[in-house]
Motif scaffolding. Structure first.
Motif, PDB file in Angstrom:
ATOM      1  N   SER A 404       0.832  -1.205   0.000  1.00 58.02           N
ATOM      2  CA  SER A 404       0.000   0.000   0.000  1.00 58.02           C
ATOM      3  C   SER A 404       0.869   1.258   0.000  1.00 58.02           C
ATOM      4  O   SER A 404       0.629   2.191  -0.773  1.00 58.02           O
ATOM      5  N   ASP A 405       1.893   1.263   0.915  1.00 57.52           N
ATOM      6  CA  ASP A 405       2.764   2.448   1.002  1.00 57.52           C
ATOM      7  C   ASP A 405       3.505   2.669  -0.302  1.00 57.52           C
ATOM      8  O   ASP A 405       3.615   3.821  -0.792  1.00 57.52           O
ATOM      9  N   LEU A 406       4.074   1.617  -0.874  1.00 57.90           N
ATOM     10  CA  LEU A 406       4.833   1.768  -2.118  1.00 57.90           C
ATOM     11  C   LEU A 406       3.929   2.191  -3.275  1.00 57.90           C
ATOM     12  O   LEU A 406       4.357   2.967  -4.143  1.00 57.90           O
ATOM     13  N   SER A 407       2.705   1.692  -3.298  1.00 58.17           N
ATOM     14  CA  SER A 407       1.771   2.108  -4.357  1.00 58.17           C
ATOM     15  C   SER A 407       1.501   3.609  -4.259  1.00 58.17           C
ATOM     16  O   SER A 407       1.490   4.330  -5.272  1.00 58.17           O
ATOM     17  N   GLN A 408       1.283   4.084  -3.029  1.00 55.49           N
ATOM     18  CA  GLN A 408       1.061   5.520  -2.834  1.00 55.49           C
ATOM     19  C   GLN A 408       2.305   6.328  -3.222  1.00 55.49           C
ATOM     20  O   GLN A 408       2.206   7.387  -3.846  1.00 55.49           O
ATOM     21  N   GLN A 409       3.493   5.800  -2.841  1.00 56.58           N
ATOM     22  CA  GLN A 409       4.735   6.517  -3.169  1.00 56.58           C
ATOM     23  C   GLN A 409       4.945   6.572  -4.681  1.00 56.58           C
ATOM     24  O   GLN A 409       5.374   7.605  -5.225  1.00 56.58           O
ATOM     25  N   VAL A 410       4.689   5.462  -5.378  1.00 56.33           N
ATOM     26  CA  VAL A 410       4.862   5.452  -6.836  1.00 56.33           C
ATOM     27  C   VAL A 410       3.903   6.436  -7.490  1.00 56.33           C
ATOM     28  O   VAL A 410       4.270   7.195  -8.407  1.00 56.33           O
ATOM     29  N   ALA A 411       2.642   6.452  -7.014  1.00 54.37           N
ATOM     30  CA  ALA A 411       1.670   7.391  -7.580  1.00 54.37           C
ATOM     31  C   ALA A 411       2.104   8.830  -7.357  1.00 54.37           C
ATOM     32  O   ALA A 411       2.032   9.679  -8.270  1.00 54.37           O
ATOM     33  N   ALA A 412       2.574   9.124  -6.109  1.00 56.44           N
ATOM     34  CA  ALA A 412       3.031  10.487  -5.819  1.00 56.44           C
ATOM     35  C   ALA A 412       4.246  10.847  -6.659  1.00 56.44           C
ATOM     36  O   ALA A 412       4.360  11.974  -7.173  1.00 56.44           O
ATOM     37  N   SER A 413       5.190   9.875  -6.811  1.00 49.98           N
ATOM     38  CA  SER A 413       6.393  10.153  -7.618  1.00 49.98           C
ATOM     39  C   SER A 413       6.034  10.377  -9.080  1.00 49.98           C
ATOM     40  O   SER A 413       6.620  11.247  -9.757  1.00 49.98           O
ATOM     41  N   GLU A 414       5.096   9.601  -9.616  1.00 51.29           N
ATOM     42  CA  GLU A 414       4.691   9.810 -11.006  1.00 51.29           C
ATOM     43  C   GLU A 414       4.060  11.181 -11.176  1.00 51.29           C
ATOM     44  O   GLU A 414       4.292  11.881 -12.174  1.00 51.29           O
ATOM     45  N   SER A 415       3.251  11.611 -10.203  1.00 52.89           N
ATOM     46  CA  SER A 415       2.642  12.945 -10.278  1.00 52.89           C
ATOM     47  C   SER A 415       3.717  14.031 -10.234  1.00 52.89           C
ATOM     48  O   SER A 415       3.686  14.980 -11.019  1.00 52.89           O
ATOM     49  N   GLN A 416       4.670  13.865  -9.299  1.00 55.79           N
ATOM     50  CA  GLN A 416       5.761  14.858  -9.211  1.00 55.79           C
ATOM     51  C   GLN A 416       6.605  14.855 -10.472  1.00 55.79           C
ATOM     52  O   GLN A 416       7.082  15.909 -10.924  1.00 55.79           O
ATOM     53  N   GLN A 417       6.809  13.667 -11.059  1.00 58.09           N
ATOM     54  CA  GLN A 417       7.608  13.576 -12.285  1.00 58.09           C
ATOM     55  C   GLN A 417       6.952  14.339 -13.424  1.00 58.09           C
ATOM     56  O   GLN A 417       7.609  15.054 -14.191  1.00 58.09           O
ATOM     57  N   ALA A 418       5.644  14.197 -13.544  1.00 55.50           N
ATOM     58  CA  ALA A 418       4.930  14.911 -14.605  1.00 55.50           C
ATOM     59  C   ALA A 418       5.018  16.420 -14.387  1.00 55.50           C
ATOM     60  O   ALA A 418       5.262  17.195 -15.326  1.00 55.50           O
ATOM     61  N   MET A 419       4.830  16.848 -13.113  1.00 56.02           N
ATOM     62  CA  MET A 419       4.920  18.285 -12.809  1.00 56.02           C
ATOM     63  C   MET A 419       6.313  18.811 -13.097  1.00 56.02           C
ATOM     64  O   MET A 419       6.485  19.900 -13.669  1.00 56.02           O
TER      65      MET A 419
END
Length: 569
Positions: A404-419
């Motif tokens: 769960s934690d890693l899924s949230q971290q990957v989602a947050a990192s992908e969002s930050q990467q796009a930004m």
């Protein structure tokens, strides 16, 4: 204007650096995102492995529930085992008490026999004490006799010492009497000689001799020189002789009396000692040579009698105590025998109880399931199952949480990467636009976008006051040289005779210096004019650049509040 140009240049380069930093951050974020994605895949694999073990865990839980239901049987066996152990200890303790009581009873019987023996020997000890008193009385008599003989021997020794002393005195007095007799005879002879001389001198022919009465004196005595001695002196010497002879006679008489006493006392002491030695030999002390040996023997006998009496008195005391303790000891033996009977009965009861518990334990053990010997083995197996179940539950929960934690971290990192990708794109576009505007401005003023010359002029902008001051110094030096040349020219024109060699040499030197200074001045003037012209154009252009720099600062202020992309520097 120069400081603003420098600030503009620093801002431009910092903007390019921040754009490069954004690109680097984008690369790092991409690598981090890939790592997080790999971790997520690993966590998902681990979760699948744990989920595949769920059936095994259910089997563990079922086994634990069954074993928990069988626990009362094991507890019963454990309780009976503990009771059996306790009963064994009680039986052992009671058996030890019986053995101790038997040992005590044996010791009491031995003590009673010893006391009875001591009491039975008491009359004989009392007879020995009576005999001891007789022996002590005889010893006292012997010691008294020894004291008398010792005193008699001491008295005889003193008497013998007196005899020896009297012999010395008698000898001295005899010698004194002999000496007094010699003195008297010599003095008497001297007195007679003097009397003869007087008579011889008084003889006259025809007169009668006072001695013989003859009137004829055919041969009168011839006397040589004589010493005059008086009758009184002769009488004194005679009296001294008589006194010395009397003293010698009295001393001899006393010596004879003392000698007779020594002889008598020696005979008495010898006889008494012989009688005492015979008496001691008859008493069993043996043949003793002298009083010293007798004294030693009597002292030894006294020590022996003292030790014997002490031992007999101790036996009497022990016998009296035994008489007093004999009845108490008999009572204690009776009580101990009764206690022994009670303890033996208790041992029989304990052994019967032990047998009963043993049978119950055997029956309970037959009801236990196979595979576990006792409650401790069951507890160990249950603890192991519970530990495995708890470990699996914890690992499953941790794996689920990790996914769960890693899924949230990957989602947050992908969002930050796009930004961040969008920010990098926008920043690079703005930097290119600013660089394009700056290139057009440089081309308008210098004919080309020469960034090297632009940086050189910016670096020399601070040297402008120094170059202006050097130009002024050169101008002042040229004016001074012109004045000196004019002065020398006037001197040459007014003087009719003058040494021109020295002046010409100096003039040549001055002219050479003036020529060199003029060349330098011209070169520096040209350079100063060129630089001044360039710098004037640069300063005029810096006003325009400053306006663009202000706009760039506003752009930078817009970048700085974005912490997610790391634009702060």
């Amino acid at each position: 204007m120069g400081s603003r140009s420098k600030r503009y240049s620093a801002t431009f380069h910092r903007a390019k650096a921040q754009a490069a930093d954004l690109a680097q951050q984008q690369t790092a974020k991409t690598a981090a995102l890939k790592a997080q994605q790999a971790q997520l895949v690993t966590a998902q694999s681990q979760l699948k492995v744990l989920q595949a073990q769920e059936s095994v865990q259910k089997h563990y839980q079922a086994d634990a529930a069954v074993l928990q239901q069988q626990r009362p049987y094991f507890e019963q066996v454990a309780s009976l085992t503990q009771a059996l152990t306790k009963q064994q200890q009680a039986t052992t303790t009671q058996t030890q008490q019986v053995a101790a009581t038997q040992t005590k009873l044996t010791q009491l019987n031995e003590n009673l026999a010893a006391f009875t023996k001591v009491v039975a020997a008491l009359p004989g000890v009392q007879v020995q004490l009576a005999q001891q008193g007789q022996q002590e009385a005889a010893l006292a008599h012997h010691q008294q006799t020894l004291a008398q003989l010792t005193q008699a021997q001491a008295d005889l020794g003193q008497l013998q010492a007196k005899v020896t002393q009297q012999q010395t005195v008698s000898q001295q007095l005899t010698q004194a009497a002999t000496a007094a007799q010699g003195d008297y005879r010599a003095l008497k002879n001297q007195w007679l000689t003097s009397q003869i001389a007087n008579l011889a001198q008084q003889l006259a022919p025809g007169s009668p001799c006072p001695v013989c009465g003859s009137t004829d004196h055919p041969q009168p005595a011839v006397v040589t020189a004589t010493v005059a001695v008086s009758q009184e002196a002769v009488d004194t010497a005679e009296a001294a002789l008589q006194q010395a002879q009397n003293q010698a006679t009295a001393s001899t008489t006393a010596l004879e009396s003392l000698t007779e006493q020594v002889t008598a006392q020696t005979a008495d002491l010898t006889q008494n000692l012989a009688d005492f030695q015979a008496e001691l030999q008859q008493a069993g002390l043996g043949q003793l040579a002298d009083l010293t040996a007798i004294k030693t023997a009597l002292q030894q006998r006294q020590d022996e009698l003292s030790a014997q009496k002490k031992a007999l008195l101790a036996q009497v005391k022990t016998g009296k105590i035994a008489e007093l303790q004999q009845a108490d000891l008999q009572k204690e033996i009776t009580a101990t025998q009764a206690a022994l009977v009670t303890q033996e009965q208790a041992v029989q009861q304990a052994q019967a109880q032990h047998q009963k518990i043993t049978v119950q334990l055997a029956d309970a053990q037959q009801q236990l399931p196979a595979g576990f010997g006792d409650l401790a083995a069951l507890e160990a197996h249950l603890t192991d199952l519970k530990q495995k179940i708890a470990t699996y539950s914890q690992a499953l929960t941790a794996a689920q949480q990790a996914v769960s934690d890693l899924s949230q971290q990957v989602a947050a990192s992908e969002s930050q990467q796009a930004m961040l990708t969008q920010q990098v794109k926008d920043t690079q576009g703005k930097v290119l636009a600013l660089e394009k505007q700056l290139t057009l401005s440089l081309t308008e003023h210098f004919g080309q976008a020469d960034w090297t010359q632009f940086k050189t002029l910016l670096g020399q902008l601070g040297q402008l006051p120094t170059l202006t001051q050097q130009l002024q110094q050169y101008q002042e030096l040229g004016a001074k040289l012109a004045t000196e040349i004019e002065t020398y020219t006037k001197l040459v024109g007014t003087q009719t005779t003058v040494d021109l060699s020295q002046g010409q040499a100096h003039l040549a030197t001055l002219q050479q210096q003036q020529t060199q200074l003029a060349a330098d001045l011209k070169q520096r003037s040209e350079r100063q004019v060129l630089n001044h012209s360039i710098l004037t154009r640069v300063q005029a252009r810096l006003a325009t650049i400053a306006q663009k720099a202000a706009a760039f600062n506003e752009l930078q202020a817009w970048w700085m509040p974005l912490p997610a992309v790391g634009l702060r520097s």
